[in-house]
Design a protein around this motif. Structure first.
Motif, PDB file in Angstrom:
ATOM      1  N   THR A 141       0.981  -1.068  -0.015  1.00  0.00           N
ATOM      2  CA  THR A 141      -0.026   0.093   0.162  1.00  0.00           C
ATOM      3  C   THR A 141       1.058   1.143  -0.147  1.00  0.00           C
ATOM      4  O   THR A 141       2.117   0.959   0.237  1.00  0.00           O
ATOM      5  CB  THR A 141      -0.954  -0.116   1.238  1.00  0.00           C
ATOM      6  OG1 THR A 141       0.075   0.474   2.485  1.00  0.00           O
ATOM      7  CG2 THR A 141      -1.709  -1.376   1.543  1.00  0.00           C
ATOM      8  N   ASN A 288      -5.734   0.545  -0.368  1.00  0.00           N
ATOM      9  CA  ASN A 288      -5.298   1.484  -1.459  1.00  0.00           C
ATOM     10  C   ASN A 288      -6.236   2.416  -1.802  1.00  0.00           C
ATOM     11  O   ASN A 288      -6.103   3.464  -2.286  1.00  0.00           O
ATOM     12  CB  ASN A 288      -4.775   0.550  -2.621  1.00  0.00           C
ATOM     13  CG  ASN A 288      -3.464   0.152  -2.615  1.00  0.00           C
ATOM     14  OD1 ASN A 288      -2.347   0.720  -3.111  1.00  0.00           O
ATOM     15  ND2 ASN A 288      -3.082  -0.900  -1.932  1.00  0.00           N
ATOM     16  N   ASP A 309      -2.200   0.477  -8.353  1.00  0.00           N
ATOM     17  CA  ASP A 309      -1.389   0.449  -7.175  1.00  0.00           C
ATOM     18  C   ASP A 309      -0.672   1.661  -6.882  1.00  0.00           C
ATOM     19  O   ASP A 309      -0.727   2.713  -7.876  1.00  0.00           O
ATOM     20  CB  ASP A 309      -0.428  -0.601  -6.777  1.00  0.00           C
ATOM     21  CG  ASP A 309       0.534  -0.645  -7.841  1.00  0.00           C
ATOM     22  OD1 ASP A 309       0.966   0.133  -8.585  1.00  0.00           O
ATOM     23  OD2 ASP A 309       1.469  -1.668  -7.581  1.00  0.00           O
TER      24      ASP A 309
END
Length: 466
Positions: A141, A288, A309
Motif C-alpha cells: 500500500t 489502496n 496501485d
C-alpha cells in the motif's frame, strides 16, 4: 527458525554433534509452534492471549479514563461508542440505510503512520514478526509506517491485556497491544489494520448477505460483539465482501458451546474465514482505495477486480493466500463471494460445565469472587453448579454506567438489559428466581425474561477443539 542456526554457527558450534542435535530439536519445535499457530483462527489465538477474565466486559480502564472494548480487540472511548450506538439506533428506526459518510475510522494524513516499539518488551524473534508485518503494509500500500520522530500522533507496539487496537487515528500516541500470544505476523497485521481504519469484516453493513450470525450459540450478554455497523459508519469503497480478509474472525468466535457463531452463506468458505496468513487481495485493494494510493496516476482501467496501485501498475488477485497479488496478466481470479445457500441449525443442550479452557487457572487466581464472567462461564471451576438461581449483574462496570444514565438509554438498552439487570432495577439483586427464570413475585418484561432465562439456565459446553 533460522535464529537458532545463526546463533550456533556464530558461536562456532556447528561441528559439535550434540549442538547439531539441539539445533534440530529447536528447529522442529519452532516449526511445530508456527504450524500450531497457523492451524488456529485469529479469534482463537486472541482468546488464548487474553490473560484476564475481566477482559470480556464492555468497559475497560479506570472511571477517570473509561474505555470500551468490543469484538475482543477493538478499543474506543465511551463517547465514540455512544455515537456509534446512536447511529445504529437511527438506522434501525428509519428502516433504511443512512447516507454514507465515506469513513472507516479516522485516517492518517498522507498515509504516514509514525510508530514506536516499547523497549524491553519483545524478543528478537517477536521484533522480526512486527517488522515483517510493517513491511507488508508498506510494500503493498502507500501507507508509510516509519519510526516516530517526535510526532504527537503515532502507534505504539506494547504489551497489554490480550491483543487490541483503536480503529483509525486518535490524534495521540495510541497503543497496539500485543500480549505474548499475539506476537505473530498475522495478528500484528490484523491490529495494524484496525489502527489504519479497518473494522472487522463481519461487522460490515452488508454482512447479512454473506454470513449468518448464529445467535442461538452466543450468550446474550455477549451479543453486543456482533452488531452490524450502519452504512453511515463504514465505507467499503466498492470492494466486495471478503471471506479471506485478515480482518475476518473465525466460525466459532465467542461460542461457548463449540457450535458455529459466524456461518458463511457460501459453505465453501466456512473453514476459510479467520485463517488468513496475512493481507488478502481485497484487504490490499481496500487500503489502496481508502488512502487514494493511485491519486497521482494516469487514469486507467484494470481487468476484473484489478486496481491501480501506488506505482500506477494494475494489480490482480491470485489463488495463493500467501502471495495474493500479482501484476495484471491474463484473466484475473473471479469473485470469492457466491450466492447464499441455507443450512440447518443446532441448539445447545443444558448441563453445568466450564465454558472457557482457562477457567481453572482463573479460579486459582481468585477471579471467582470478583468476575461476573467467571460466574457465568466458569460455574464448574467456581463451584457454582448447584448454587441457587439469583438475579445478578454480568457486567463489571454496571454501577459506572448506571450513574451515567445508561439504564434508561435507548442506545444501550440491549447491553444493559442483558448485563446490568440488578443495578438497573430490572430485577432485585440476590433475589431467588422461580421456575420461569424470573425473580419470585417480580413481573419482569418479556424481553428481560428471555435474557434472565439464558443467564441462569446451565448450558452444556464443549470448548474449542485444538
Amino acid at each position: 527458525m533460522c535464529i537458532y542456526k545463526e546463533r550456533i554457527e556464530t558461536e562456532g558450534g556447528s561441528q559439535n554433534p550434540i549442538t547439531m542435535k539441539l539445533l534440530a530439536v529447536l528447529v522442529a519445535l519452532s516449526l511445530s509452534i508456527e504450524t500450531y499457530a497457523m492451524e488456529k483462527t485469529i479469534d482463537e489465538i486472541m482468546e488464548e492471549a487474553n490473560n484476564d477474565s475481566m477482559s470480556y466486559d464492555l468497559m475497560s480502564g479506570s472511571s477517570s479514563n473509561p474505555m470500551v472494548r468490543i469484538e475482543r480487540d477493538i478499543m474506543m472511548t465511551l463517547e465514540d461508542y455512544t455515537e456509534r450506538q446512536k447511529a445504529i439506533m437511527e438506522e434501525e428506526k428509519s428502516g433504511k440505510r443512512m447516507k454514507r459518510k465515506a469513513t472507516i475510522g479516522r485516517r492518517w494524513p498522507s498515509g504516514r503512520v509514525p510508530y514506536e516499539i516499547e523497549p524491553g518488551t519483545f524478543s528478537s524473534a517477536e521484533r522480526t514478526q512486527i517488522d515483517q508485518a510493517i513491511a507488508d503494509w508498506n510494500r503493498e500500500t502507500c501507507l508509510n509506517f516509519q519510526p516516530r520522530n517526535g510526532e504527537p500522533s503515532a502507534v505504539r507496539f506494547q504489551n497489554g491485556q490480550g491483543c487490541s487496537s483503536f480503529v483509525g487515528r486518535t490524534g495521540n500516541v495510541q497503543p497496539i497491544s500485543l500480549a505474548r500470544g499475539c506476537r505473530i505476523k498475522r495478528i500484528v497485521i490484523h491490529e495494524m489494520g484496525h489502527a489504519i481504519g479497518f473494522n472487522h469484516e463481519q461487522s460490515r453493513d452488508d454482512r447479512d448477505r454473506f454470513v449468518r450470525i448464529r445467535t442461538e450459540n452466543i450468550p446474550q450478554p455477549l451479543l453486543f460483539n456482533f452488531q452490524r455497523l450502519p452504512s453511515s459508519q463504514v465505507n467499503s469503497f466498492g470492494v466486495p465482501y471478503d471471506y479471506r480478509s485478515v480482518m475476518h474472525y473465525g466460525a466459532r468466535d465467542f461460542s461457548t458451546n463449540g457450535q458455529i457463531t459466524v456461518e458463511t452463506l457460501d459453505t465453501n468458505f466456512q473453514n476459510i474465514i479467520g485463517r488468513s496468513p496475512g493481507l488478502s487481495f481485497r484487504d490490499i485493494r481496500l487500503a489502496n482505495a481508502m488512502y487514494n494510493c493511485a491519486g497521482n496516476c494516469p487514469q486507467q482501467t484494470c481487468e476484473g477486480e484489478g486496481f491501480v496501485d501506488k506505482n500506477c501498475q494494475c494489480k490482480c488477485p491470485t489463488n495463493d493466500p500467501n502471495n495474493p497479488i500479482q501484476n495484471c496478466q491474463g484473466t484475473p481470479v473471479g469473485s470469492s463471494t457466491s450466492a447464499p445457500v441455507t443450512t440447518t441449525t443446532t441448539s445447545p443442550s443444558g448441563e453445568c460445565s466450564d465454558m472457557n479452557q482457562f477457567c481453572a487457572i482463573w479460579a486459582q487466581r481468585g477471579f471467582c469472587s470478583t468476575s461476573r464472567y467467571m460466574m457465568m462461564y466458569c460455574k464448574e471451576s467456581c463451584n457454582l453448579c448447584s448454587a441457587a438461581k439469583i438475579c445478578e449483574d454480568m457486567g463489571q462496570s454496571c454501577s459506572f454506567l448506571q450513574q451515567r444514565g445508561f439504564c434508561g438509554s435507548d442506545f444501550f438498552r440491549d447491553y444493559m438489559a442483558s448485563n446490568c439487570g440488578a443495578t438497573c432495577g430490572f430485577c432485585r439483586a440476590g433475589e431467588p428466581l422461580g421456575a420461569d427464570g424470573n425473580p419470585i413475585g417480580n413481573n419482569s418484561a418479556p424481553s428481560l425474561r428471555a435474557a434472565a432465562m439464558f443467564l441462569l439456565v446451565p448450558v452444556l459446553v464443549v470448548w474449542r477443539l485444538f
